[in-house]
Scaffold this motif. Structure first.
Motif, PDB file in Angstrom:
ATOM      1  N   CYS A 117       0.610  32.467 -46.739  1.00 42.93           N
ATOM      2  CA  CYS A 117       1.588  31.988 -46.986  1.00 42.93           C
ATOM      3  C   CYS A 117       1.239  29.844 -46.970  1.00 42.93           C
ATOM      4  N   GLY A 118       2.253  29.284 -47.880  1.00 39.84           N
ATOM      5  CA  GLY A 118       1.877  28.188 -47.858  1.00 39.84           C
ATOM      6  C   GLY A 118       3.252  27.556 -47.190  1.00 39.84           C
ATOM      7  N   LEU A 120       6.953  25.668 -46.967  1.00 41.41           N
ATOM      8  CA  LEU A 120       7.438  23.869 -47.471  1.00 41.41           C
ATOM      9  C   LEU A 120       8.315  23.478 -46.538  1.00 41.41           C
ATOM     10  N   GLN A 121       8.941  24.096 -45.199  1.00 40.07           N
ATOM     11  CA  GLN A 121       9.615  22.953 -43.907  1.00 40.07           C
ATOM     12  C   GLN A 121       9.440  22.320 -43.517  1.00 40.07           C
ATOM     13  N   PRO A 122       9.169  21.680 -42.318  1.00 36.72           N
ATOM     14  CA  PRO A 122       8.087  20.701 -41.816  1.00 36.72           C
ATOM     15  C   PRO A 122       8.296  21.469 -40.121  1.00 36.72           C
ATOM     16  N   ASP A 123       9.285  22.428 -39.983  1.00 37.60           N
ATOM     17  CA  ASP A 123       8.988  22.467 -39.024  1.00 37.60           C
ATOM     18  C   ASP A 123       8.338  23.729 -38.425  1.00 37.60           C
ATOM     19  N   ILE A 124       7.714  24.327 -39.398  1.00 39.46           N
ATOM     20  CA  ILE A 124       7.278  25.661 -39.819  1.00 39.46           C
ATOM     21  C   ILE A 124       5.589  25.481 -39.062  1.00 39.46           C
ATOM     22  N   LYS A 125       5.185  25.781 -38.193  1.00 46.56           N
ATOM     23  CA  LYS A 125       3.565  25.286 -37.876  1.00 46.56           C
ATOM     24  C   LYS A 125       2.756  26.330 -38.584  1.00 46.56           C
ATOM     25  N   PRO A 126       1.746  26.365 -38.909  1.00 45.39           N
ATOM     26  CA  PRO A 126       0.947  27.061 -39.565  1.00 45.39           C
ATOM     27  C   PRO A 126       0.417  28.198 -38.201  1.00 45.39           C
ATOM     28  N   ARG A 231      17.376  28.869 -46.100  1.00 48.17           N
ATOM     29  CA  ARG A 231      16.330  27.998 -46.683  1.00 48.17           C
ATOM     30  C   ARG A 231      15.579  28.522 -47.089  1.00 48.17           C
ATOM     31  N   ILE A 232      14.624  27.737 -48.037  1.00 52.30           N
ATOM     32  CA  ILE A 232      13.293  28.467 -48.920  1.00 52.30           C
ATOM     33  C   ILE A 232      12.255  27.939 -47.616  1.00 52.30           C
ATOM     34  N   ALA A 233      11.744  29.313 -47.122  1.00 54.93           N
ATOM     35  CA  ALA A 233      10.486  28.959 -46.285  1.00 54.93           C
ATOM     36  C   ALA A 233       8.976  28.550 -46.769  1.00 54.93           C
ATOM     37  N   ASN A 234       8.512  29.363 -48.074  1.00 56.07           N
ATOM     38  CA  ASN A 234       7.499  29.559 -47.670  1.00 56.07           C
ATOM     39  C   ASN A 234       7.415  30.010 -49.347  1.00 56.07           C
ATOM     40  N   PHE A 235       6.063  29.490 -49.913  1.00 59.69           N
ATOM     41  CA  PHE A 235       5.595  29.599 -50.737  1.00 59.69           C
ATOM     42  C   PHE A 235       4.341  31.112 -50.874  1.00 59.69           C
ATOM     43  N   ILE A 260      -0.917  29.525 -43.066  1.00 52.17           N
ATOM     44  CA  ILE A 260      -2.618  29.231 -43.161  1.00 52.17           C
ATOM     45  C   ILE A 260      -2.172  27.415 -43.235  1.00 52.17           C
ATOM     46  N   ALA A 261      -1.186  27.175 -43.834  1.00 53.05           N
ATOM     47  CA  ALA A 261      -1.483  25.315 -44.436  1.00 53.05           C
ATOM     48  C   ALA A 261       0.863  25.354 -44.515  1.00 53.05           C
ATOM     49  N   ASN A 262       0.940  23.632 -44.494  1.00 51.32           N
ATOM     50  CA  ASN A 262       2.181  23.293 -44.165  1.00 51.32           C
ATOM     51  C   ASN A 262       2.410  22.379 -45.436  1.00 51.32           C
TER      52      ASN A 262
END
Length: 291
Positions: A117-118, A120-126, A231-235, A260-262
């Motif tokens: 997934c990718g 969507l939040q700045p604090d979620i590290k790859p 919150r919405i974490a990812n796509f 795998i990406a932010n």
């Protein structure tokens, strides 16, 4: 009620049409992956394999991990394939292929999708494993089925549509919760949040190449949406349909993805396959422990 051959196509070897799995080859525990090549990686953890099938993007192996029987199956990309996969898995479990009648005693599968997934939040590290407590379907596939409103979250949908200012030409999103039992297995090893299942990889996830976007501010509005503290974490692209079908059919399902990406920070993890393999091993361990 007898299901006609035009509605449920059974191959000459008694396997279901697309998946090419026979009823006796399906385990109660199912791992779904998108990439067919990832099936062998998951199966490499099995101590014993008893069946393998492949047709188009659908590759499956049934075997044993620490004495527990699993089927790992690739779905390819997108919710349209989840429509095929979930209907055919349910047919294998709950329709008698000889009489073509629905079985009186229903079998409930435990299904975990392991994907990428990718964030969507700045604090979620790859590299972070994200568990989808709630999946948000941008794909619309569940809207074709009766009972959709019985298993979705109407209040969350209404709040999201208002916050996003949803484009009227697009499919109405649906919100579905993951199986609570699966959620409890992974609460100490993953970041939990809401996940968007997009209808495509480019514009439906806010990417721009040569074509413009119908909703240019989609990413910003999704990043700022909150519902009951989540919150919405990812796509990703399949989890909402999986969760919805499972709820309607009486199965237990959830999605766990390796980031795998932010998208917010515009960074990525080059060697993500190593982290995916670590996630797979962790997930198999938790599923066995939770038997």
């Amino acid at each position: 009620m007898r299901i006609e051959s035009s509605e449920l196509i059974i191959n000459s070897d008694n396997s279901v049409f697309h998946l090419h799995i026979r009823p006796e080859q399906l385990a109660d525990n199912v791992i779904l992956v998108g990439d067919p090549s990832r099936v062998r990686m998951v199966a490499s953890f099995f101590g014993k394999c008893e069946a393998e099938n492949a047709s188009r993007e659908f590759h499956s192996v049934t075997g044993y991990y620490k004495g527990v029987r699993f089927t790992v199956l690739s779905t390819g990309i997108g919710s349209d394939n989840i429509d095929i996969v979930m209907n055919e898995l349910d047919a294998l479990a709950n329709i008698d292929f000889k009489t073509r009648e629905i079985k009186e005693e229903k079998r409930s599968l435990r299904i975990l999708r392991l994907g990428t997934c990718g964030a969507l939040q700045p604090d979620i590290k790859p590299g972070t494993p994200v568990f989808s407590l709630v999946s948000i379907g941008f794909d619309g596939v569940l809207n074709w089925y009766a009972g959709r409103d019985m298993i979705t979250m109407a209040d969350a949908e209404a709040a999201f549509l208002k916050h996003i200012e949803w484009e009227r030409h697009l499919q109405i999103p649906y919100f579905v919760k993951a199986d609570e039992g699966l959620a409890s297995l992974f609460e100490n090893d993953t970041l939990a949040g809401m996940t968007i299942s997009a209808a495509g990889f480019y514009a439906p996830q806010g990417r721009v190449l040569r074509l413009g976007l119908a909703m240019p501010d989609l990413l910003d509005k999704c990043e700022s949406f909150r519902y009951e503290g989540y919150r919405i974490a990812n796509f990703e692209m399949e989890g909402a349909a999986l969760a919805g079908f499972a709820r309607l059919m009486g199965h237990r399902a959830a999605t766990l993805c390796c980031t795998i990406a932010n998208r917010y920070n515009h960074d990525a993890l080059p060697d993500y396959k190593t982290r995916v393999k670590e996630m797979v091993e962790m997930a198999l361990g938790r599923l066995v422990a939770g038997q």
